[in-house]
Design an enzyme around this catalytic site. Structure first.
Site, PDB file in Angstrom:
ATOM      1  N   ASN A 154      40.026  40.987  43.756  1.00 39.92           N
ATOM      2  CA  ASN A 154      41.258  41.354  44.477  1.00 39.92           C
ATOM      3  C   ASN A 154      41.004  42.143  45.762  1.00 39.92           C
ATOM      4  OD1 ASN A 154      40.575  43.678  43.044  1.00 39.92           O
ATOM      5  ND2 ASN A 154      42.707  44.244  42.690  1.00 39.92           N
ATOM      6  N   LYS A 177      27.071  41.920  41.383  1.00 42.89           N
ATOM      7  CA  LYS A 177      27.572  40.654  40.840  1.00 42.89           C
ATOM      8  C   LYS A 177      29.029  40.558  41.239  1.00 42.89           C
ATOM      9  CE  LYS A 177      29.578  38.761  38.095  1.00 42.89           C
ATOM     10  NZ  LYS A 177      30.806  38.059  38.500  1.00 42.89           N
ATOM     11  N   GLU A 253      36.259  51.288  36.532  1.00 40.90           N
ATOM     12  CA  GLU A 253      37.549  51.299  37.248  1.00 40.90           C
ATOM     13  C   GLU A 253      38.330  50.109  36.719  1.00 40.90           C
ATOM     14  OE1 GLU A 253      38.673  53.512  39.321  1.00 40.90           O
ATOM     15  OE2 GLU A 253      36.878  54.635  39.876  1.00 40.90           O
ATOM     16  N   CYS A 287      45.145  46.992  41.491  1.00 38.03           N
ATOM     17  CA  CYS A 287      45.207  47.830  40.288  1.00 38.03           C
ATOM     18  C   CYS A 287      46.197  48.967  40.496  1.00 38.03           C
ATOM     19  CB  CYS A 287      43.827  48.393  39.975  1.00 38.03           C
ATOM     20  SG  CYS A 287      43.094  49.217  41.383  1.00 38.03           S
ATOM     21  N   GLU A 384      49.895  44.360  33.101  1.00 36.24           N
ATOM     22  CA  GLU A 384      49.684  44.359  34.541  1.00 36.24           C
ATOM     23  C   GLU A 384      50.225  43.034  35.086  1.00 36.24           C
ATOM     24  OE1 GLU A 384      45.488  44.743  35.257  1.00 36.24           O
ATOM     25  OE2 GLU A 384      45.824  46.036  36.966  1.00 36.24           O
TER      26      GLU A 384
HETATM   27  P1  NAD Z   1      37.826  40.685  35.457  1.00 36.00           P
HETATM   28  O1  NAD Z   1      37.656  41.782  34.479  1.00 36.00           O
HETATM   29  O2  NAD Z   1      38.204  39.343  34.971  1.00 36.00           O
HETATM   30  O3  NAD Z   1      36.485  40.478  36.285  1.00 36.00           O
HETATM   31  C1  NAD Z   1      35.842  41.543  36.949  1.00 36.00           C
HETATM   32  C2  NAD Z   1      34.386  41.196  37.129  1.00 36.00           C
HETATM   33  O4  NAD Z   1      33.772  41.049  35.858  1.00 36.00           O
HETATM   34  C3  NAD Z   1      34.130  39.901  37.872  1.00 36.00           C
HETATM   35  O5  NAD Z   1      32.983  40.043  38.666  1.00 36.00           O
HETATM   36  C4  NAD Z   1      33.883  38.918  36.754  1.00 36.00           C
HETATM   37  O6  NAD Z   1      33.098  37.815  37.164  1.00 36.00           O
HETATM   38  C5  NAD Z   1      33.131  39.806  35.778  1.00 36.00           C
HETATM   39  N1  NAD Z   1      33.195  39.319  34.408  1.00 36.00           N
HETATM   40  C6  NAD Z   1      34.198  38.650  33.801  1.00 36.00           C
HETATM   41  N2  NAD Z   1      33.873  38.359  32.528  1.00 36.00           N
HETATM   42  C7  NAD Z   1      32.653  38.903  32.307  1.00 36.00           C
HETATM   43  C8  NAD Z   1      31.778  38.956  31.196  1.00 36.00           C
HETATM   44  N3  NAD Z   1      32.098  38.388  30.050  1.00 36.00           N
HETATM   45  N4  NAD Z   1      30.614  39.594  31.325  1.00 36.00           N
HETATM   46  C9  NAD Z   1      30.271  40.154  32.497  1.00 36.00           C
HETATM   47  N5  NAD Z   1      31.047  40.144  33.584  1.00 36.00           N
HETATM   48  C10 NAD Z   1      32.228  39.514  33.506  1.00 36.00           C
HETATM   49  O7  NAD Z   1      38.855  41.240  36.537  1.00 36.00           O
HETATM   50  P2  NAD Z   1      39.442  40.483  37.814  1.00 36.00           P
HETATM   51  O8  NAD Z   1      40.434  39.485  37.348  1.00 36.00           O
HETATM   52  O9  NAD Z   1      38.336  40.035  38.719  1.00 36.00           O
HETATM   53  O10 NAD Z   1      40.170  41.683  38.568  1.00 36.00           O
HETATM   54  C11 NAD Z   1      41.433  42.105  38.251  1.00 36.00           C
HETATM   55  C12 NAD Z   1      41.378  43.351  37.388  1.00 36.00           C
HETATM   56  O11 NAD Z   1      40.605  44.352  38.039  1.00 36.00           O
HETATM   57  C13 NAD Z   1      42.734  43.961  37.158  1.00 36.00           C
HETATM   58  O12 NAD Z   1      42.858  44.355  35.818  1.00 36.00           O
HETATM   59  C14 NAD Z   1      42.728  45.177  38.073  1.00 36.00           C
HETATM   60  O13 NAD Z   1      43.592  46.205  37.681  1.00 36.00           O
HETATM   61  C15 NAD Z   1      41.309  45.594  38.009  1.00 36.00           C
HETATM   62  N6  NAD Z   1      40.966  46.423  39.159  1.00 36.00           N
HETATM   63  C16 NAD Z   1      40.805  47.770  38.970  1.00 36.00           C
HETATM   64  C17 NAD Z   1      40.521  48.576  40.056  1.00 36.00           C
HETATM   65  C18 NAD Z   1      40.344  50.054  39.888  1.00 36.00           C
HETATM   66  O14 NAD Z   1      39.825  50.678  40.802  1.00 36.00           O
HETATM   67  N7  NAD Z   1      40.745  50.662  38.782  1.00 36.00           N
HETATM   68  C19 NAD Z   1      40.401  48.015  41.326  1.00 36.00           C
HETATM   69  C20 NAD Z   1      40.584  46.640  41.477  1.00 36.00           C
HETATM   70  C21 NAD Z   1      40.860  45.850  40.375  1.00 36.00           C
END
Ligand code: NAD
Length: 480
Positions: A154, A177, A253, A287, A384
């Site tokens: 995002n 990654k 995060e 987020c 969310e």
């Molecule tokens: P996601 O958890 O699906 O993916 C995040 C990362 O993890 C990606 O790089 C993805 O490829 C990796 N990933 C996914 N499955 C994995 C696994 N099984 N093993 C290892 N790595 C894996 O999240 P998203 O859809 O990319 O992002 C949206 C989410 O991120 C929302 O929940 C949002 O709130 C959160 N977010 C939080 C913050 C914060 O600062 N708190 C900031 C931005 C986004």
């Protein structure tokens, strides 16, 4: 201004290389659903090659003078700023967000290099006489080691620099990654760091369409000392369980479910302007996005009217077109989840004041939507949304709205609009979130500690806290 062809390979040990077996995956434009590039698809072996490179580079980088590390980061800030427009357009192409949002993100992202160039020379310890007077207590802060950085789609630029900046400032080396949807921005940033003079192996980037096995292998590898993850609470929880096997230091995060509270004494024009930022930055894919609007009953009709007018005026379209305020969502799953949450709310009695209908045609578009009469138990208030939808609920007392706002397992950020600063601070203290926007719809700032409580995360990024996440404390008891 362009610095050559777009990097699409892995960046390991200062070299651009294809993935094991030459595997690649497609990156898609969310505005059309069509592929725009192919990118190297790193395997677990590629991930471990990146870990080895980061480990080999660690000693030398941790001993580079802080001032010199600072200057590399400062150059990265300058290069990223000079290439801001090119990077913003790249962010739009793979993420879909409106160009104005992408420009804002790139500026914000570059600031993490500048802020951490200033922090790199301020890694202070402590020195005190022990209370018993028998000896001295010396506290050092040393780089934690190789850090594994996992980022979401995002904010493909800012979530990465918010980790790389403090890690490099602290003297750590990193393996990044990026999200499957948005690897191109991460690779472009690696190119900027290379041009800024980051030595080979200090920053490595391994895009992968199959992150699970690669990350599992890296977490299990004894050369990795830190995991910093930004993403969903669901994946974060799973990674924490895996990291527990090695008692790995983790910063998390995670997801948010921000309440946006409007008291009757608020300046309603300011509240709507703040709501538009808190809700619509990145088309709601943040987020920090306002997820639940709690409006005091006396002003609810007027607030809704103003918000509907503002949301109705947002132009939806390809994020690259000037004047567009709302691009597509990142992929079909995200768009379908938003549509499903709205449909569920409408089924249980909510009313769409604007939007709420998926448009025809290619791309993953969803319109700016305002719902009222949303029942307190509705799924749309618990989950969310990650899209441009504002559900409105009314309240009648301060204690009631605090209870409603705190009724969530998540606690990243909350927003309060009131003309009474004392009330604003009192409510800010009572809200169970790591951050509060008081008469402001935007909290993100590289100079401030960003992060959540409850299941929104562990640790902070930005501020003075940011670099601490990459430092280990060592205590030396001294006598002389
Ligand atoms: P996601 O958890 O699906 O993916 C995040 C990362 O993890 C990606 O790089 C993805 O490829 C990796 N990933 C996914 N499955 C994995 C696994 N099984 N093993 C290892 N790595 C894996 O999240 P998203 O859809 O990319 O992002 C949206 C989410 O991120 C929302 O929940 C949002 O709130 C959160 N977010 C939080 C913050 C914060 O600062 N708190 C900031 C931005 C986004």
């Amino acid at each position: 201004m362009s610095a050559g062809p777009l990097p699409t390979d892995c960046f390991i040990a200062g070299e651009w290389r294809g993935a094991e077996g030459g595997r690649r995956f497609d990156v898609t434009d969310p505005a059309t659903g069509m592929p725009i590039e192919t990118v190297a698809d790193a395997s677990p072996a590629d991930g471990l090659a990146a870990v080895a490179a980061a480990h080999a580079a660690l000693d030398a980088w941790s001993q580079v003078a802080p001032r010199q590390r600072a200057e590399v980061l400062r150059r990265a800030f300058e290069l990223m700023t000079a290439r801001g427009e090119e990077l913003a357009r790249l962010v739009v192409r793979e993420n879909g967000k409106a160009l104005t949002d992408a420009r804002g993100e790139v500026t914000y992202a570059a600031e993490f290099f500048r802020w951490n160039s200033e922090e790199a020379v301020r890694n202070s310890g402590e020195f005190v006489t022990a209370p018993a007077g028998t000896n001295r207590i010396l506290v050092l802060r040393q780089p934690i080691g190789v850090a594994l950085l996992i980022t979401p789609w995002n904010f493909p630029a800012a979530m990465l620099t918010r980790k790389i900046g403090p890690a490099l400032a602290a003297g750590c080396t990193v393996v990044c990654k990026p999200a499957r949807e948005t690897p191109l921005t991460a690779l472009a940033i690696a190119g900027i760091l290379e041009a800024a003079g980051v030595p080979p192996g200090v920053v490595n980037v391994v895009p992968s369409a199959r992150p699970g096995p690669l990350i599992d292998a890296a977490i299990a590898d004894g050369r990795v000392h830190k995991l910093s993850f930004t993403g969903s609470t669901e994946v974060g929880r799973m990674l924490l369980a895996k990291a527990s096997e090695r008692i790995l230091s983790c910063s998390m995060e995670l997801g948010g479910n921000a309440p946006f509270i409007v008291f009757a004494d608020a300046d309603l024009d300011a509240a709507v302007a703040g709501a538009m930022v808190a809700k619509m930055r990145n088309g709601g894919e943040a987020c920090t996005a306002a997820n639940r609007f709690y409006v005091e009953e006396a002003v609810a009709a007027e607030f809704s009217r103003l918000l509907v007018a503002a949301m109705g005026a947002v132009r939806m379209g390809n994020g690259l077109d000037e004047g567009v305020g709302l691009g597509p969502l990142v992929n079909a799953d995200t768009r379908d989840k938003v549509a499903g949450l709205v449909a569920g709310a409408l089924d249980s009695g909510a009313r769409a004041l604007t939007g709420g209908v998926v448009p025809e045609g290619p791309g993953y578009f969803y319109p700016a939507t305002v719902l009222d009469r949303v029942g307190p138990g509705s799924a749309i208030l618990q989950e969310e949304i990650f899209g441009p939808v504002a559900p409105i609920v009314t309240f009648t007392s301060e204690s009631e709205v605090i209870a409603l706002a705190n009724d969530s397992i998540l606690g990243l950020v909350s927003y309060i609009y009131t003309g009474d600063l004392a009330r604003g601070l009192r409510v800010a203290e009572a809200l169970e979130t790591g951050m509060v926007g008081l008469n402001r719809g935007l909290v993100s700032d590289p100079a401030a500690p960003f992060g959540g409580v409850k299941q929104s995360g562990l640790g902070r990024e930005g501020g003075h806290e940011g670099m601490n996440e990459y430092l280990e404390t060592k205590y030396v008891a001294c006598s002389w």
